[in-house]
Design a protein around this motif. Sequence first.
Motif, PDB file in Angstrom:
ATOM      1  N   GLY A 260      11.710  38.166 -10.832  1.00  0.00           N
ATOM      2  CA  GLY A 260      12.551  37.211 -10.120  1.00  0.00           C
ATOM      3  C   GLY A 260      14.016  37.336 -10.493  1.00  0.00           C
ATOM      4  O   GLY A 260      14.394  38.053 -11.425  1.00  0.00           O
ATOM      5  N   THR A 261      14.849  36.623  -9.740  1.00  0.00           N
ATOM      6  CA  THR A 261      16.300  36.630  -9.935  1.00  0.00           C
ATOM      7  C   THR A 261      16.781  35.226 -10.259  1.00  0.00           C
ATOM      8  O   THR A 261      16.455  34.271  -9.537  1.00  0.00           O
ATOM      9  N   CYS A 262      17.535  35.104 -11.330  1.00  0.00           N
ATOM     10  CA  CYS A 262      18.170  33.840 -11.720  1.00  0.00           C
ATOM     11  C   CYS A 262      19.644  33.884 -11.327  1.00  0.00           C
ATOM     12  O   CYS A 262      20.319  34.902 -11.533  1.00  0.00           O
ATOM     13  N   PHE A 263      20.154  32.785 -10.794  1.00  0.00           N
ATOM     14  CA  PHE A 263      21.538  32.685 -10.357  1.00  0.00           C
ATOM     15  C   PHE A 263      22.272  31.706 -11.282  1.00  0.00           C
ATOM     16  O   PHE A 263      21.873  30.545 -11.404  1.00  0.00           O
ATOM     17  N   TRP A 264      23.345  32.178 -11.913  1.00  0.00           N
ATOM     18  CA  TRP A 264      24.096  31.366 -12.872  1.00  0.00           C
ATOM     19  C   TRP A 264      25.506  31.155 -12.352  1.00  0.00           C
ATOM     20  O   TRP A 264      26.198  32.102 -12.001  1.00  0.00           O
TER      21      TRP A 264
ATOM     22  N   VAL B 246      22.305  43.164 -13.223  1.00  0.00           N
ATOM     23  CA  VAL B 246      23.185  42.004 -13.381  1.00  0.00           C
ATOM     24  C   VAL B 246      24.345  42.229 -12.422  1.00  0.00           C
ATOM     25  O   VAL B 246      24.987  43.281 -12.460  1.00  0.00           O
ATOM     26  N   ALA B 247      24.612  41.262 -11.561  1.00  0.00           N
ATOM     27  CA  ALA B 247      25.643  41.446 -10.535  1.00  0.00           C
ATOM     28  C   ALA B 247      26.358  40.132 -10.270  1.00  0.00           C
ATOM     29  O   ALA B 247      25.850  39.040 -10.592  1.00  0.00           O
ATOM     30  N   ALA B 248      27.549  40.236  -9.688  1.00  0.00           N
ATOM     31  CA  ALA B 248      28.278  39.042  -9.262  1.00  0.00           C
ATOM     32  C   ALA B 248      27.536  38.371  -8.112  1.00  0.00           C
ATOM     33  O   ALA B 248      26.900  39.034  -7.286  1.00  0.00           O
ATOM     34  N   LEU B 249      27.595  37.047  -8.057  1.00  0.00           N
ATOM     35  CA  LEU B 249      26.977  36.331  -6.951  1.00  0.00           C
ATOM     36  C   LEU B 249      27.657  36.701  -5.646  1.00  0.00           C
ATOM     37  O   LEU B 249      28.881  36.858  -5.581  1.00  0.00           O
ATOM     38  N   ALA B 250      26.865  36.821  -4.591  1.00  0.00           N
ATOM     39  CA  ALA B 250      27.425  36.978  -3.254  1.00  0.00           C
ATOM     40  C   ALA B 250      28.070  35.662  -2.827  1.00  0.00           C
ATOM     41  O   ALA B 250      27.745  34.589  -3.358  1.00  0.00           O
ATOM     42  N   THR B 251      28.960  35.718  -1.853  1.00  0.00           N
ATOM     43  CA  THR B 251      29.692  34.521  -1.427  1.00  0.00           C
ATOM     44  C   THR B 251      28.752  33.382  -1.080  1.00  0.00           C
ATOM     45  O   THR B 251      28.954  32.238  -1.490  1.00  0.00           O
ATOM     46  N   GLY B 252      27.707  33.662  -0.340  1.00  0.00           N
ATOM     47  CA  GLY B 252      26.786  32.621   0.091  1.00  0.00           C
ATOM     48  C   GLY B 252      25.931  32.051  -1.015  1.00  0.00           C
ATOM     49  O   GLY B 252      25.244  31.048  -0.814  1.00  0.00           O
ATOM     50  N   GLU B 253      25.958  32.681  -2.190  1.00  0.00           N
ATOM     51  CA  GLU B 253      25.168  32.216  -3.327  1.00  0.00           C
ATOM     52  C   GLU B 253      25.963  31.349  -4.282  1.00  0.00           C
ATOM     53  O   GLU B 253      25.400  30.775  -5.216  1.00  0.00           O
ATOM     54  N   LYS B 254      27.257  31.217  -4.065  1.00  0.00           N
ATOM     55  CA  LYS B 254      28.141  30.583  -5.031  1.00  0.00           C
ATOM     56  C   LYS B 254      28.271  29.074  -4.823  1.00  0.00           C
ATOM     57  O   LYS B 254      28.263  28.588  -3.696  1.00  0.00           O
ATOM     58  N   ILE B 255      28.412  28.362  -5.939  1.00  0.00           N
ATOM     59  CA  ILE B 255      28.882  26.982  -5.931  1.00  0.00           C
ATOM     60  C   ILE B 255      30.377  26.961  -6.192  1.00  0.00           C
ATOM     61  O   ILE B 255      31.150  26.356  -5.442  1.00  0.00           O
ATOM     62  N   PHE B 256      30.790  27.622  -7.273  1.00  0.00           N
ATOM     63  CA  PHE B 256      32.202  27.739  -7.610  1.00  0.00           C
ATOM     64  C   PHE B 256      32.714  29.104  -7.129  1.00  0.00           C
ATOM     65  O   PHE B 256      32.090  29.730  -6.275  1.00  0.00           O
ATOM     66  N   ALA B 257      33.804  29.552  -7.671  1.00  0.00           N
ATOM     67  CA  ALA B 257      34.394  30.797  -7.190  1.00  0.00           C
ATOM     68  C   ALA B 257      33.815  32.036  -7.857  1.00  0.00           C
ATOM     69  O   ALA B 257      34.192  33.150  -7.518  1.00  0.00           O
ATOM     70  N   GLY B 258      32.900  31.861  -8.823  1.00  0.00           N
ATOM     71  CA  GLY B 258      32.332  33.009  -9.518  1.00  0.00           C
ATOM     72  C   GLY B 258      30.844  32.872  -9.702  1.00  0.00           C
ATOM     73  O   GLY B 258      30.158  32.189  -8.935  1.00  0.00           O
ATOM     74  N   GLY B 259      30.316  33.520 -10.745  1.00  0.00           N
ATOM     75  CA  GLY B 259      28.898  33.452 -11.058  1.00  0.00           C
ATOM     76  C   GLY B 259      28.247  34.820 -11.098  1.00  0.00           C
ATOM     77  O   GLY B 259      28.756  35.788 -10.524  1.00  0.00           O
ATOM     78  N   TYR B 260      27.107  34.898 -11.803  1.00  0.00           N
ATOM     79  CA  TYR B 260      26.349  36.146 -11.919  1.00  0.00           C
ATOM     80  C   TYR B 260      24.870  35.880 -11.687  1.00  0.00           C
ATOM     81  O   TYR B 260      24.378  34.759 -11.886  1.00  0.00           O
ATOM     82  N   LYS B 261      24.161  36.929 -11.266  1.00  0.00           N
ATOM     83  CA  LYS B 261      22.720  36.841 -11.078  1.00  0.00           C
ATOM     84  C   LYS B 261      22.048  37.967 -11.857  1.00  0.00           C
ATOM     85  O   LYS B 261      22.573  39.078 -11.952  1.00  0.00           O
ATOM     86  N   THR B 262      20.911  37.642 -12.445  1.00  0.00           N
ATOM     87  CA  THR B 262      20.167  38.617 -13.230  1.00  0.00           C
ATOM     88  C   THR B 262      18.763  38.766 -12.655  1.00  0.00           C
ATOM     89  O   THR B 262      18.107  37.766 -12.352  1.00  0.00           O
ATOM     90  N   THR B 263      18.321  40.001 -12.506  1.00  0.00           N
ATOM     91  CA  THR B 263      16.974  40.291 -12.012  1.00  0.00           C
ATOM     92  C   THR B 263      16.154  40.897 -13.153  1.00  0.00           C
ATOM     93  O   THR B 263      16.640  41.786 -13.863  1.00  0.00           O
ATOM     94  N   SER B 264      14.929  40.411 -13.316  1.00  0.00           N
ATOM     95  CA  SER B 264      14.109  40.774 -14.473  1.00  0.00           C
ATOM     96  C   SER B 264      12.863  41.551 -14.075  1.00  0.00           C
ATOM     97  O   SER B 264      12.341  41.403 -12.966  1.00  0.00           O
ATOM     98  N   ASP B 265      12.365  42.362 -15.014  1.00  0.00           N
ATOM     99  CA  ASP B 265      11.057  42.993 -14.867  1.00  0.00           C
ATOM    100  C   ASP B 265      10.202  42.756 -16.111  1.00  0.00           C
ATOM    101  O   ASP B 265       9.168  43.392 -16.299  1.00  0.00           O
ATOM    102  N   ALA B 266      10.655  41.842 -16.956  1.00  0.00           N
ATOM    103  CA  ALA B 266       9.900  41.437 -18.149  1.00  0.00           C
ATOM    104  C   ALA B 266      10.362  40.038 -18.539  1.00  0.00           C
ATOM    105  O   ALA B 266      11.420  39.571 -18.101  1.00  0.00           O
ATOM    106  N   VAL B 267       9.615  39.352 -19.365  1.00  0.00           N
ATOM    107  CA  VAL B 267       9.958  37.980 -19.749  1.00  0.00           C
ATOM    108  C   VAL B 267      11.182  37.968 -20.665  1.00  0.00           C
ATOM    109  O   VAL B 267      11.456  38.935 -21.390  1.00  0.00           O
ATOM    110  N   ASP B 268      11.911  36.867 -20.603  1.00  0.00           N
ATOM    111  CA  ASP B 268      13.031  36.558 -21.500  1.00  0.00           C
ATOM    112  C   ASP B 268      14.189  37.549 -21.384  1.00  0.00           C
ATOM    113  O   ASP B 268      14.919  37.790 -22.359  1.00  0.00           O
ATOM    114  N   GLU B 269      14.397  38.087 -20.192  1.00  0.00           N
ATOM    115  CA  GLU B 269      15.560  38.940 -19.955  1.00  0.00           C
ATOM    116  C   GLU B 269      16.671  38.133 -19.294  1.00  0.00           C
ATOM    117  O   GLU B 269      16.432  37.146 -18.613  1.00  0.00           O
TER     118      GLU B 269
END
Length: 444
Positions: free
Chosen positions: A428-432, A323-346
């Motif tokens: 996969g990685t989800c970006f929030w 779980v990490a902060a979004l990189a600048t190029g991944e952001k819509i607003f000034a923040g956000g987090y991304k989560t990478t999974s190796d199993a379902v529903d993480e």
Amino acid sequence: MRRVDKFSKIILCVALISSLFISQTASVYAATFTAGMSKRSAPGPFTAAPIVQGDWASTTPEDIISFSKGNLIFADLSDNIKRVFYETFEQTQGSIVFWITPEWDGNDGKEHIIFTAGTQNTNVVKKTTSNTLLFDQGWGSNMSVDISSWVAGTTYNVVVRWDRKNTLDGTNYYSISINDVHSFGNSSIGSNSLNVNNPYVGNYPSPNGENPANAIIEGLTIYRRPLYDGTNGIDVGNGDEIAAIYNSGSGQDPTLTTGSWDVVFALPTNSSVGALSTGTGEAWSHPHSSNLMYDTTTDTGGFMLNGTYTTDSWADEGTPSTVAALATGEKIFAGGYKTTSDAVDEGIYYSETVTAGDDWVIRALGHSDGTCDPKVILYDQTGTAEIGSLTGTTTSDRDTPDVYLFTGEAPTSSTELRVKLINTAASGTCFWHQVELLANEFTN
């Protein structure tokens, strides 16, 4: 179940120019000064709009409209992006929409302040002595377009957009649209002004308010994201927002296209022609600071602005790989987090103490890396049961994120609500980007 938005009312502060009435009785002239700033019949899509007037005499009081910048939600001044978010203005990215009917021709060679959330030269939209329409955030971060052909009495629709993190068109960070014709500029971001001041509409008081708009300013609406023009900006599912607002020249209230979400300030007035009044009823804001998933400028919860997800009161749902902060190029607003999974529903979750029968409306923005299958869940932790959810798409991306908007109610035995952001795929990685959870005024 339907959604009912709550709006935060804005109190306007109005410094009023004196209007002179002279009557003649037995050859004796009596002068009576009555304070009053007028709302006139609006030539655009609104019923009424303020006209901000004055002259250029440095000792003469001019029309002044101001409002509070509100409480600070978050600030990070560590780099050129200057992440500054107040309740009624966000400096990092946004849009300013208005219709303007000037009393001057575009080649008058005079400066007219239209809006500022900084000073006369920072976070400002103005007509310049060079006969351009300028958006300037200070320190060389600006762009302008030629409006010398503007004609007094003609109504123009203007949309100013900016994003200090990412370019809007691949090259430029700013855009000015006039009547749905888009111009882009400012290919580099300098270190802009550190401060957001209380905003002003139609003038700036220092030194003496001698640069009034001398114009009807109609439907001023400010957002905390760049509106979508059919190609550039953030597409949240409303289609070409700028074209819809321009409406082939007829115009319409911007929030009929966008809803109240992402609006930090709107000045529709109370639709009555007459004096512009102080107090409530003339302007409003979406209640961002009422986000139930927000605590302090450090623990920003659903706004995801801290940079460390646990400090923002998020916790692991399952065992995500990272779980990490979004990189600048991944952001819509000034923040956000991304989560990478190796199993379902993480993913991650946020816990909120609730009372049985509480009603909410939730809105979240997120996107996929093409593999992640993102899902937002309202979960009754007390009864270990899902209240409601929406699943996104693997085709969503930063420019076209999934928007999750739905409602829910706490069961009779519930004391803990969890907002879960998960990946239903095994990799996969989800970006929030953010989550807003607001009290719903409709009970169901």
